[in-house]
Design an enzyme around this catalytic site. Structure first.
Site, PDB file in Angstrom:
ATOM      1  N   HIS A  24       0.845  -1.191   0.000  1.00 43.60           N
ATOM      2  CA  HIS A  24       0.000   0.000   0.000  1.00 43.60           C
ATOM      3  C   HIS A  24       0.877   1.236   0.000  1.00 43.60           C
ATOM      4  O   HIS A  24       1.937   1.235   0.616  1.00 43.60           O
ATOM      5  CB  HIS A  24      -0.910   0.009   1.238  1.00 43.60           C
ATOM      6  CG  HIS A  24      -2.076   0.920   1.092  1.00 43.60           C
ATOM      7  ND1 HIS A  24      -1.991   2.260   1.378  1.00 43.60           N
ATOM      8  CD2 HIS A  24      -3.323   0.687   0.648  1.00 43.60           C
ATOM      9  CE1 HIS A  24      -3.161   2.809   1.129  1.00 43.60           C
ATOM     10  NE2 HIS A  24      -3.987   1.891   0.676  1.00 43.60           N
ATOM     11  N   ASP A  51      -8.000  -5.341   0.158  1.00 50.13           N
ATOM     12  CA  ASP A  51      -8.478  -6.220  -0.908  1.00 50.13           C
ATOM     13  C   ASP A  51      -8.110  -7.680  -0.702  1.00 50.13           C
ATOM     14  O   ASP A  51      -8.635  -8.555  -1.379  1.00 50.13           O
ATOM     15  CB  ASP A  51      -7.906  -5.754  -2.258  1.00 50.13           C
ATOM     16  CG  ASP A  51      -8.488  -4.425  -2.678  1.00 50.13           C
ATOM     17  OD1 ASP A  51      -9.675  -4.209  -2.392  1.00 50.13           O
ATOM     18  OD2 ASP A  51      -7.770  -3.613  -3.277  1.00 50.13           O
TER      19      ASP A  51
END
Ligand code: ACO
Length: 428
Positions: free
Chosen positions: A306, A363
């Protein structure tokens, strides 16, 4: 106020250092070009703040996420999606009267114009639901024109916001029904947000939808966890498009398109496809990790890494725990959950992932829960978009209300040819 100094070519420019409410610091370079004839270059905006914002706070090193100051864990545990939407857009949790009015607006705006139904017939059965969603959201600009005017008023914004939040779920459910060749199911006025969506998705004359509070709660949690994430790719797109004074529907449509990419919201579909492939082909976890590390391979560990979190994504933590709890309760067995956990364990022990601080992101586990709910894989990113919508709307409003209003317009460093002249075709 603290200042930062930049010295270049014998000139010194002092710039204010802004401090956010959580102590984050940023150098205000807004006068830099005017004073020094310099711009800054930051490909991918890794160090660039595009705005000040009071909506969402993330501390990526500590794994903290808060909406309007409230920790995501508390909202996921206790909140409903509609109150979280209200919190993001209007700044505070609604009181009873505000909640009632907001719910009423959502109900009154839940049906889509019957003429819009014909659009669904124009899409091929193989159309990706994200393409359908973006098209339908943009086409709301031509059906709900009375909701926006040049002279933008607060009450028209309230209607547009409710119209989008409510209708996006109807559009998503209708596109699913269309894809399987079933008649669409109209929304029901007495159902809550997540329940109404599931009802429109799964009710049919031969197989009536039976509500399940655990499944409805699971969906609410998923939506809450996705509701905002400060200046990510799709939200920044919404702000940038909206900064030209494009209407809210058009700005959100652009954000939905940005969300579709596999490095962003599209990663949830990719994660399940990746886990499914490992399962079906019986691939070894070690091989997957090796391919993800191999710079010559295009393979990435989807659902990992991320831009902001250099610690466990708090949303992934909540989802992982929730999957384990609900799966046990239902005696539900999904081999993909075991593979995901094995993959995570292996990656978190590997020096490549440790050095780069790569952890599972939201996710990684969301798709496994969507599968349990019965959402088809190609609709996962649509679910992300439904969840993210209140955040996009809140950010659009904040941008719109900011004074002075500035159109978004980055600069560049030109690296092309110097002056040269047109050569006629027969001389080239
Ligand atoms: N698998 C393997 N290696 C990775 C991964 C991954 N998932 N993510 C990052 N890396 C490596 C990169 O190769 C790079 O290595 P290097 O320093 O040796 O070149 C390093 O980690 C830094 O990665 P960047 O791509 O430069 O980091 P950036 O902040 O630009 O990208 C991103 C973040 C796009 C999320 C990236 O981690 C990624 O592609 N992840 C997989 C896709 C994904 O899950 N996206 C969803 C993100 S969450 C969301 O949008 C909802």
């Amino acid at each position: 106020m603290e200042k930062a100094k930049l010295t270049y070519n014998g000139m010194t420019h002092e710039m204010p250092v802004l401090v956010g409410t959580e102590g984050e610091k940023g150098i205000d370079i807004s006068k830099l070009r005017q004073v020094m004839n310099l711009i800054t270059l930051d490909v991918g905006y890794q160090n660039t703040g595009s705005c000040t914002s009071s909506i969402t706070f993330i501390d990526g090193d500590l794994g903290i996420l808060r909406y309007r100051g409230i920790p995501i864990e508390e909202l996921a545990e206790n909140g409903s999606f509609s109150e979280v939407a209200y919190l993001l857009i209007y700044g505070n949790l609604p009181n009873k009267a505000e909640q009632q009015l907001f719910s009423q607006r959502l109900t009154q705006n839940s049906m889509i114009h019957e003429e819009m139904m014909r659009f669904f017939d124009g899409f091929p059965p193989t159309a990706h639901p994200m393409a359908i969603l973006a098209t339908m959201v943009n086409s709301m600009s031509v059906y709900y024109t009375d909701y926006f005017t040049e002279d933008f008023q607060a009450d028209t914004f309230d209607l547009m916001a409710a119209s989008l939040i409510s209708r996006i779920r109807t559009i998503a459910a209708y596109s699913y029904k269309h894809s399987i060749g079933h008649p669409h199911v109209y929304p029901k006025r007495d159902l809550k947000y997540a329940s109404n969506f599931l009802y429109m998705m799964f009710d049919s004359p031969v197989n009536p939808y039976v509500p399940d509070p655990d499944i409805e709660r699971a969906l609410s949690i998923l939506l809450i966890l996705h509701a905002d994430h400060e200046q990510n790719c799709s939200t920044s797109t919404v702000r940038l498009v909206g900064s030209s004074m494009a209407n809210l529907y058009a700005s959100i449509c652009a954000g939905i398109c940005a969300l579709w990419g596999p490095l962003h919201g599209g990663a949830n579909q990719k994660v399940i496809e990746m886990l499914d492939e490992i399962n079906k082909k019986n691939l070894s976890i070690k091989n997957c990790i090796d391919s993800a590390k191999d710079k010559n391979s295009k393979f990435r560990l989807f659902g990992f890494g991320h831009r902001v979190y250099k610690n466990y994504d708090p949303r992934a933590k909540i989802l992982k725990q929730y999957c384990e709890t609900i799966f046990k309760k239902y005696y539900y067995d999904d081999p993909l959950l075991a593979i995901a956990m094995e993959l995570e364990e292996a990656a978190l022990k590997d020096s490549f992932f440790i050095e780069r601080k790569l952890y599972p992101n939201v996710d990684f586990y969301s798709g496994i829960l969507y599968r349990m709910i019965g959402i088809p894989t190609n609709m996962f990113t649509v679910m992300f978009a439904i969840g993210r919508l209140p955040g996009m709307i809140a950010q659009w409003k904040e941008m719109h209300d900011s004074v002075p209003h500035k159109i978004g317009r980055p600069r560049q460093i030109y690296t092309g040819s110097n002056l040269r002249h047109y050569v006629p075709l027969d001389e080239r």
